[in-house]
Motif scaffolding. Structure first.
Motif, PDB file in Angstrom:
ATOM      1  N   ASN A 183       0.853  -1.187   0.000  1.00 23.63           N
ATOM      2  CA  ASN A 183       0.000   0.000   0.000  1.00 23.63           C
ATOM      3  C   ASN A 183       0.890   1.239   0.000  1.00 23.63           C
ATOM      4  O   ASN A 183       2.121   1.149   0.089  1.00 23.63           O
ATOM      5  CB  ASN A 183      -1.007  -0.029   1.156  1.00 23.63           C
ATOM      6  N   THR A 184       0.255   2.397  -0.118  1.00 21.11           N
ATOM      7  CA  THR A 184       1.046   3.626  -0.304  1.00 21.11           C
ATOM      8  C   THR A 184       1.987   3.886   0.859  1.00 21.11           C
ATOM      9  O   THR A 184       3.099   4.372   0.682  1.00 21.11           O
ATOM     10  CB  THR A 184       0.120   4.842  -0.490  1.00 21.11           C
ATOM     11  N   HIS A 185       1.542   3.523   2.070  1.00 20.15           N
ATOM     12  CA  HIS A 185       2.409   3.763   3.237  1.00 20.15           C
ATOM     13  C   HIS A 185       3.624   2.861   3.187  1.00 20.15           C
ATOM     14  O   HIS A 185       4.725   3.273   3.571  1.00 20.15           O
ATOM     15  CB  HIS A 185       1.611   3.563   4.530  1.00 20.15           C
ATOM     16  N   ALA A 186       3.391   1.626   2.678  1.00 24.54           N
ATOM     17  CA  ALA A 186       4.525   0.711   2.555  1.00 24.54           C
ATOM     18  C   ALA A 186       5.448   1.171   1.442  1.00 24.54           C
ATOM     19  O   ALA A 186       6.679   1.085   1.583  1.00 24.54           O
ATOM     20  CB  ALA A 186       4.031  -0.699   2.280  1.00 24.54           C
ATOM     21  N   GLU A 187       4.837   1.684   0.334  1.00 25.01           N
ATOM     22  CA  GLU A 187       5.661   2.166  -0.766  1.00 25.01           C
ATOM     23  C   GLU A 187       6.606   3.265  -0.323  1.00 25.01           C
ATOM     24  O   GLU A 187       7.746   3.349  -0.762  1.00 25.01           O
ATOM     25  CB  GLU A 187       4.766   2.658  -1.914  1.00 25.01           C
ATOM     26  N   LYS A 188       6.095   4.133   0.570  1.00 24.92           N
ATOM     27  CA  LYS A 188       6.940   5.236   1.072  1.00 24.92           C
ATOM     28  C   LYS A 188       8.215   4.696   1.725  1.00 24.92           C
ATOM     29  O   LYS A 188       9.260   5.297   1.636  1.00 24.92           O
ATOM     30  CB  LYS A 188       6.169   6.061   2.101  1.00 24.92           C
ATOM     31  N   LEU A 189       8.079   3.512   2.343  1.00 23.56           N
ATOM     32  CA  LEU A 189       9.231   2.965   3.065  1.00 23.56           C
ATOM     33  C   LEU A 189      10.132   2.129   2.156  1.00 23.56           C
ATOM     34  O   LEU A 189      11.350   2.128   2.315  1.00 23.56           O
ATOM     35  CB  LEU A 189       8.755   2.079   4.231  1.00 23.56           C
ATOM     36  N   PHE A 190       9.455   1.415   1.215  1.00 29.36           N
ATOM     37  CA  PHE A 190      10.234   0.400   0.494  1.00 29.36           C
ATOM     38  C   PHE A 190      10.462   0.705  -0.977  1.00 29.36           C
ATOM     39  O   PHE A 190      11.184  -0.009  -1.622  1.00 29.36           O
ATOM     40  CB  PHE A 190       9.551  -0.962   0.639  1.00 29.36           C
ATOM     41  N   ALA A 191       9.831   1.760  -1.494  1.00 26.96           N
ATOM     42  CA  ALA A 191      10.026   2.042  -2.915  1.00 26.96           C
ATOM     43  C   ALA A 191      10.352   3.501  -3.109  1.00 26.96           C
ATOM     44  O   ALA A 191       9.724   4.353  -2.493  1.00 26.96           O
ATOM     45  CB  ALA A 191       8.756   1.698  -3.686  1.00 26.96           C
ATOM     46  N   ALA A 192      11.366   3.739  -3.935  1.00 32.06           N
ATOM     47  CA  ALA A 192      11.740   5.113  -4.211  1.00 32.06           C
ATOM     48  C   ALA A 192      11.313   5.425  -5.636  1.00 32.06           C
ATOM     49  O   ALA A 192      11.494   4.602  -6.538  1.00 32.06           O
ATOM     50  CB  ALA A 192      13.244   5.286  -4.063  1.00 32.06           C
ATOM     51  N   PRO A 193      10.707   6.605  -5.859  1.00 38.24           N
ATOM     52  CA  PRO A 193      10.384   6.983  -7.225  1.00 38.24           C
ATOM     53  C   PRO A 193      11.664   7.158  -8.041  1.00 38.24           C
ATOM     54  O   PRO A 193      12.756   7.306  -7.461  1.00 38.24           O
ATOM     55  CB  PRO A 193       9.631   8.309  -7.052  1.00 38.24           C
ATOM     56  N   GLU A 194      11.507   7.153  -9.368  1.00 36.69           N
ATOM     57  CA  GLU A 194      12.699   7.190 -10.213  1.00 36.69           C
ATOM     58  C   GLU A 194      13.520   8.450 -10.006  1.00 36.69           C
ATOM     59  O   GLU A 194      14.742   8.430 -10.089  1.00 36.69           O
ATOM     60  CB  GLU A 194      12.278   7.083 -11.692  1.00 36.69           C
TER      61      GLU A 194
ATOM     62  N   ALA B 245      13.912  10.028  -7.234  1.00 34.96           N
ATOM     63  CA  ALA B 245      14.246  10.239  -5.808  1.00 34.96           C
ATOM     64  C   ALA B 245      15.749  10.490  -5.630  1.00 34.96           C
ATOM     65  O   ALA B 245      16.568  10.138  -6.478  1.00 34.96           O
ATOM     66  CB  ALA B 245      13.841   8.999  -5.003  1.00 34.96           C
ATOM     67  N   SER B 246      16.056  11.117  -4.501  1.00 36.64           N
ATOM     68  CA  SER B 246      17.461  11.440  -4.222  1.00 36.64           C
ATOM     69  C   SER B 246      18.227  10.160  -3.889  1.00 36.64           C
ATOM     70  O   SER B 246      17.633   9.110  -3.609  1.00 36.64           O
ATOM     71  CB  SER B 246      17.545  12.413  -3.041  1.00 36.64           C
ATOM     72  N   GLU B 247      19.530  10.267  -3.905  1.00 33.20           N
ATOM     73  CA  GLU B 247      20.399   9.129  -3.618  1.00 33.20           C
ATOM     74  C   GLU B 247      20.110   8.587  -2.227  1.00 33.20           C
ATOM     75  O   GLU B 247      20.010   7.384  -2.019  1.00 33.20           O
ATOM     76  CB  GLU B 247      21.870   9.609  -3.728  1.00 33.20           C
ATOM     77  N   GLY B 248      19.986   9.507  -1.242  1.00 34.72           N
ATOM     78  CA  GLY B 248      19.736   9.125   0.159  1.00 34.72           C
ATOM     79  C   GLY B 248      18.422   8.367   0.272  1.00 34.72           C
ATOM     80  O   GLY B 248      18.327   7.354   0.960  1.00 34.72           O
ATOM     81  N   TRP B 249      17.427   8.848  -0.401  1.00 33.43           N
ATOM     82  CA  TRP B 249      16.112   8.198  -0.358  1.00 33.43           C
ATOM     83  C   TRP B 249      16.227   6.770  -0.866  1.00 33.43           C
ATOM     84  O   TRP B 249      15.771   5.817  -0.250  1.00 33.43           O
ATOM     85  CB  TRP B 249      15.144   9.031  -1.221  1.00 33.43           C
TER      86      TRP B 249
ATOM     87  N   LEU C 139      17.946  -0.125   2.089  1.00 22.95           N
ATOM     88  CA  LEU C 139      18.265  -0.632   3.435  1.00 22.95           C
ATOM     89  C   LEU C 139      17.022  -1.229   4.080  1.00 22.95           C
ATOM     90  O   LEU C 139      17.069  -2.309   4.681  1.00 22.95           O
ATOM     91  CB  LEU C 139      18.838   0.525   4.285  1.00 22.95           C
ATOM     92  N   ASN C 140      15.891  -0.510   3.942  1.00 21.43           N
ATOM     93  CA  ASN C 140      14.646  -0.993   4.548  1.00 21.43           C
ATOM     94  C   ASN C 140      14.264  -2.349   3.962  1.00 21.43           C
ATOM     95  O   ASN C 140      13.837  -3.252   4.697  1.00 21.43           O
ATOM     96  CB  ASN C 140      13.527   0.014   4.314  1.00 21.43           C
ATOM     97  N   ASN C 141      14.423  -2.519   2.633  1.00 16.29           N
ATOM     98  CA  ASN C 141      14.107  -3.807   2.007  1.00 16.29           C
ATOM     99  C   ASN C 141      14.954  -4.924   2.574  1.00 16.29           C
ATOM    100  O   ASN C 141      14.457  -6.018   2.876  1.00 16.29           O
ATOM    101  CB  ASN C 141      14.336  -3.723   0.492  1.00 16.29           C
ATOM    102  N   MET C 142      16.254  -4.633   2.743  1.00 18.68           N
ATOM    103  CA  MET C 142      17.153  -5.639   3.307  1.00 18.68           C
ATOM    104  C   MET C 142      16.735  -6.005   4.722  1.00 18.68           C
ATOM    105  O   MET C 142      16.687  -7.182   5.095  1.00 18.68           O
ATOM    106  CB  MET C 142      18.595  -5.109   3.340  1.00 18.68           C
ATOM    107  N   LEU C 143      16.454  -4.962   5.547  1.00 19.25           N
ATOM    108  CA  LEU C 143      16.069  -5.200   6.943  1.00 19.25           C
ATOM    109  C   LEU C 143      14.788  -6.024   6.997  1.00 19.25           C
ATOM    110  O   LEU C 143      14.645  -6.952   7.802  1.00 19.25           O
ATOM    111  CB  LEU C 143      15.865  -3.865   7.675  1.00 19.25           C
TER     112      LEU C 143
ATOM    113  N   LEU D  44      12.534   9.895   4.039  1.00 14.84           N
ATOM    114  CA  LEU D  44      12.514  11.347   3.826  1.00 14.84           C
ATOM    115  C   LEU D  44      13.256  12.103   4.926  1.00 14.84           C
ATOM    116  O   LEU D  44      13.991  13.041   4.677  1.00 14.84           O
ATOM    117  CB  LEU D  44      11.070  11.842   3.743  1.00 14.84           C
ATOM    118  N   GLU D  45      13.069  11.665   6.195  1.00  8.97           N
ATOM    119  CA  GLU D  45      13.673  12.426   7.310  1.00  8.97           C
ATOM    120  C   GLU D  45      14.958  11.795   7.833  1.00  8.97           C
ATOM    121  O   GLU D  45      15.725  12.440   8.526  1.00  8.97           O
ATOM    122  CB  GLU D  45      12.659  12.543   8.450  1.00  8.97           C
ATOM    123  N   GLY D  46      15.163  10.537   7.505  1.00  5.75           N
ATOM    124  CA  GLY D  46      16.403   9.872   7.935  1.00  5.75           C
ATOM    125  C   GLY D  46      16.370   9.417   9.375  1.00  5.75           C
ATOM    126  O   GLY D  46      17.350   8.882   9.882  1.00  5.75           O
TER     127      GLY D  46
END
Lengths: 710, 146
Positions: free
Chosen positions: A206-217, A219-223, A229-233, A259-261
């Motif tokens: 869902n969108t909340h999960a996407e925020k954590l596990f998927a970065a838009p094309e 997106a910044s390097e950090g994102w 990292l979240n996917n690995m964890l 987004l906030e780190g």
């Protein structure tokens, strides 16, 4: 009110042509109506100002409209959406029958609009060949004029819908609608939800999960890194947990906010589901417990703080107890009801007693408590007064002794000014009274003492004055005595002068020749007169010494010459005595510095005494010098009658002759040795006596070789 | 006993006690001197000026004008200044001799004084005075010679 919106352009203008090409390519390839609609809506959201959009198509074979894609539409609106094609009165059905888009104002109450809180366009999806529209595209808008890009998308989509509707089955379309509903439901859930295979590979999120596990094309390097990292964890958490069973597994998972780190703590709930067609997959729900953990930590922290504060309060209380216990005066704290909440040890003695105490003790304690309550009520009842001072009659429970006590009660107010407690301090007046009494006694005693000292001082001064007067009187008396003796000796001398003178004249034959018996009588008169004269002279000497009127005349002289002189003066007596008289002088004898006349008088006296008291034998004068003590001895020894040892001191007393009977055989005044002793003292010397009865006597005059004037 | 060496010398005996005065007078006359008597200081001064004695025997304790006072006046009077005065006193206490010398006495004799001793003192004083007179005359004659 709905009205027609003019289509101002149909060309590929305004938007990046590549974006439009990308959309057209997708539509060309796909055969899925729903995917096409979704792509179109997403394109609008990405490339135009459209905030909300939805696509609804006419379900073939039925009269109902089916929602196939949306963007920015609330779940409630999606669920509520329902539109029938034959509902001719509905503004949207009417809009569908128009050839041009219709503009709806945001404020309409004719129907429930899926586009909430905004004006929108309703664009019929119809190609030029179609007699009727296949569906509707609703897009949010701010102005009545339709954006050319939106119009372009609407035309493009209309063509695609028309093309696909002819092939797609009803069932497929229905299933797609249900799936979309499911999506929107999943998206409506605020917790991230994921469907993965057993390896953790994402199938649906869902969108909340996407925020954590998927970065838009874009997106910044950090994102991107954070989502990686979240996917690995997440995969690690799934594989380490016991996901092999059907039951729910629950564990904590720490992820990163892309987004906030910041760290985010989730509770991971995952369960395994098996579908016969698609195989085994895992449903995971993440519940954000970051705030919960933080809250727990905060609670623990505040609990620790509370514990510390409690310990401090306990210490404070302990200190306070020590302080008030150290005060000798009783201190009590009472509450509004007058009950004692705190007291120190001296107060306990007055207001408490063990239950086992005797009746009188308990009675006294109760009486004290009652007195205290009535005393404290003074400060409780007087609204304005914060302090009250007064006397209380308390009884010592142990002794039963009544003691007046001064009490001071003070209010303790809360910050809000409410009366909390009353502090009462008691001060034993008995002690103060006793002290005052003692002080008064002390003052009296001190005053009495001072008075006595003054009296004694005055008395002493009086006695001093008396003594001073007596001293003066004595001095005057002494002076008078000396004067009297001097006068008397003068008066004695005048007649004695005549007696001696006439006797001499007769003996000298001034009045003619005299017979032998007459001469003998005249001689007796002469010698007795001489004796009387000697007595008078001796008395005069003593008087002069005692009156201090005999001055010292110091000179330096030789002792042998002085002894010769004495012997020659006494020559007539020596000759008469038939004694062997000699002097022994050492070869070396220093000259003597003293009063020559007085030394001579002493030696004369000692020698004449020796001659007088020695019937037979010899008399020796012997001088010697002691270099160590620098003294000169002149010793006169005889072989005479001697003096008993017991009388050695007596011979130096006034008018002392050991045989004091009138018939004594020795002449002399009895003042000789007394005068000698006085004279020797004047010369800083001594006279010692060694004597044995029948063996003779030795008188030794010892004088300093050199007398210094005082 | 003693030969009168200056039989013409006049001695003024001043003494209030008659026994003593007459005793000294008798013995001085017996010794060859002319003697005049006075019983007090006033009389002593008058007789000294009137008779011009060769020597005065002065008892110090006298009525009216005492011996010290009389001596002082005689010694301050140019007419009598040259007459030697022998003081006579029963007071042997220290200070009497000094007082007598300060008053102008030339010699001092303490009572009791035997007549022999007194005459010896008179003779000594007269001899001394005569010697001084001779010296004086000698120096005067030598002065005349010059």
């Amino acid at each position: 009110m709905p009205r027609s919106a003019a289509v101002t352009a149909v060309q590929l203008v305004g938007v990046d042509p590549d974006a439009k090409l990308s959309l057209l390519e997708f539509l060309l390839v796909t055969t899925d109506l729903q995917a096409s609609a979704r792509r179109a809506v997403d394109w609008l959201a990405a490339n135009t100002h459209v905030k909300q959009a939805m696509v609804a198509v006419v379900e073939p074979g039925t009269a109902s409209m089916m929602l196939v894609a949306e963007h920015g539409i609330t779940t409630a609106a999606i669920v509520d959406f329902s539109l029938a094609r034959d509902d001719d009165a509905h503004p949207l059905i009417q809009a569908m029958r128009h050839a041009d888009p219709t503009f709806f104002e945001s404020t309409n109450d004719a129907f429930r609009s899926p586009i909430e809180g905004s004006a929108f366009h309703a664009i019929p999806l119809r190609t030029d060949e179609d007699s009727l529209a296949h569906g509707l595209l609703l897009t949010s808008a701010t102005i009545p004029d339709l954006n050319p890009d939106v119009a372009w998308v609407a035309r493009t989509l209309a063509r695609q819908v028309g093309r696909l509707l002819s092939r797609q089955t009803l069932a497929e379309t229905r299933f797609g609608q249900e799936r979309m509903l499911l999506y929107s439901i999943i998206n409506a859930v605020t917790d991230p939800i994921l469907l993965t295979d057993t390896e953790g590979k994402l199938i649906i999120a869902n969108t909340h999960a996407e925020k954590l596990f998927a970065a838009p094309e874009d997106a910044s390097e950090g994102w991107r890194r954070a989502t990686g990292l979240n996917n690995m964890l997440f995969s690690a958490a799934l594989s380490t947990s016991a996901v092999g069973h059907s039951e729910m597994a629950r564990r904590e998972l720490l992820l990163v906010d892309p987004l906030e780190g910041s760290d985010l703590l989730f509770e991971l709930l995952s369960s395994r589901a098996t579908d016969e067609r698609q195989g085994t997959y895992v449903v995971s729900i993440l519940r954000n417990v970051t705030d919960l953990a933080r809250a727990k930590e905060e609670i623990e922290e505040s609990y620790r703080t509370l514990r510390l504060a409690q310990a401090e309060v306990r210490d404070e209380r302990h200190r306070l107890d020590l302080i008030i216990d150290s005060v000798a005066d009783p201190i009590l704290v009472t509450d509004q009801e007058g009950d004692i909440v705190l007291m120190n040890e001296p107060a306990e003695r007055l207001f408490t007693a063990p239950k086992s105490a005797s009746d009188p003790v308990l009675r006294h304690v109760r009486a004290n408590g009652a007195h205290l309550t009535s005393f404290v009520s003074n400060v409780l009842t007087r609204g304005g007064e914060q302090r009250y001072r007064g006397e209380i009659q308390l009884t010592d429970p142990k002794t039963g002794r009544l003691s007046p006590v001064e009490g001071l009660a003070g209010q303790i107010l809360s910050e809000q000014g409410e009366l909390m407690w009353v502090v009462t301090i008691l001060h034993d007046l008995a002690e103060a009274i006793e002290k005052a009494k003692l002080f008064e006694q002390l003052k009296q005693a001190s005053a009495e003492l001072e008075r006595k000292v003054q009296e004694a001082t005055a008395e002493l001064a009086e006695q001093n004055e008396l003594l001073r007067r007596q001293h003066i009187a004595l001095e005057q008396a002494s002076a008078l005595k000396s004067q009297f003796l001097a006068n008397m000796s003068h008066e004695f001398r005048t007649p004695l002068n005549a007696i001696l003178g006439y006797t001499h004249m007769l003996l000298n034959g001034v009045t003619g020749p005299i017979s032998d018996p007459q001469r003998k009588s005249l001689s007796r008169i002469d010698s007795n007169s001489q004796h009387l004269l000697a007595l008078i002279n001796d008395i005069l000497d003593i008087t002069r010494i005692e009156a201090g009127r005999m001055p010292l005349n110091l000179s330096t002289f030789k002792i042998p010459a002085l002894v010769d002189e004495v012997m020659s003066e006494l020559e007539p007596i020596i000759r008469r005595s038939n004694l062997s008289v000699r002097s022994t002088m050492p070869r070396v004898l220093p000259a003597l510095r003293s009063d020559r006349q007085k030394v001579k008088q002493i030696v004369l006296n000692l020698l004449s005494n020796a001659l007088k008291f020695t019937p037979a034998g010899s008399v020796t004068i012997k001088a010697s010098y002691d270099a160590r003590s620098r003294t000169v001895d002149i010793a006169v020894s005889d072989t005479g009658v001697g003096i008993p040892e017991a009388d050695h001191m007596k011979v130096f007393e006034d008018f002392r002759q050991l045989d004091s009977s009138p018939a004594r055989g020795y002449g002399g005044t009895g003042l000789g040795l007394s005068i000698c002793r006085r004279l020797s003292q004047m010369l800083d010397g001594t006279i010692d006596l060694e004597s044995k009865v029948g063996k003779g006597s030795t008188f030794t005059l010892q004088l300093p070789a050199r007398l210094r004037k005082r | 006993m003693t030969k009168p060496e200056s039989a013409d010398a006049l001695v003024l005996v001043v003494e209030d006690y008659q026994d003593a005065r007459e005793m000294y007078s008798a013995y001085l006359q017996f010794s060859g001197y002319r003697v005049e008597e006075a019983t007090n200081g006033m009389e002593a001064i008058e007789k000294a000026i009137e008779l011009m004695p060769d020597i005065i025997l002065m008892d110090l304790a006298l009525p009216k004008v005492d011996g010290w006072e009389a001596t002082k006046r005689l010694k301050s009077d140019p007419r009598t200044r040259h007459i030697p005065i022998v003081a006579l006193t029963g007071h042997a206490l220290a200070g009497f001799a000094e007082g007598a010398r300060e008053a102008g006495c030339d010699a001092f004799v303490t009572k009791p004084c035997l007549p022999d001793a007194l005459v010896a003192e008179i003779r000594r004083m007269l001899a001394k005075t005569r010697q001084q007179d001779d010296d004086k005359r000698g120096s005067e004659s030598s002065g005349q010679r010059r």
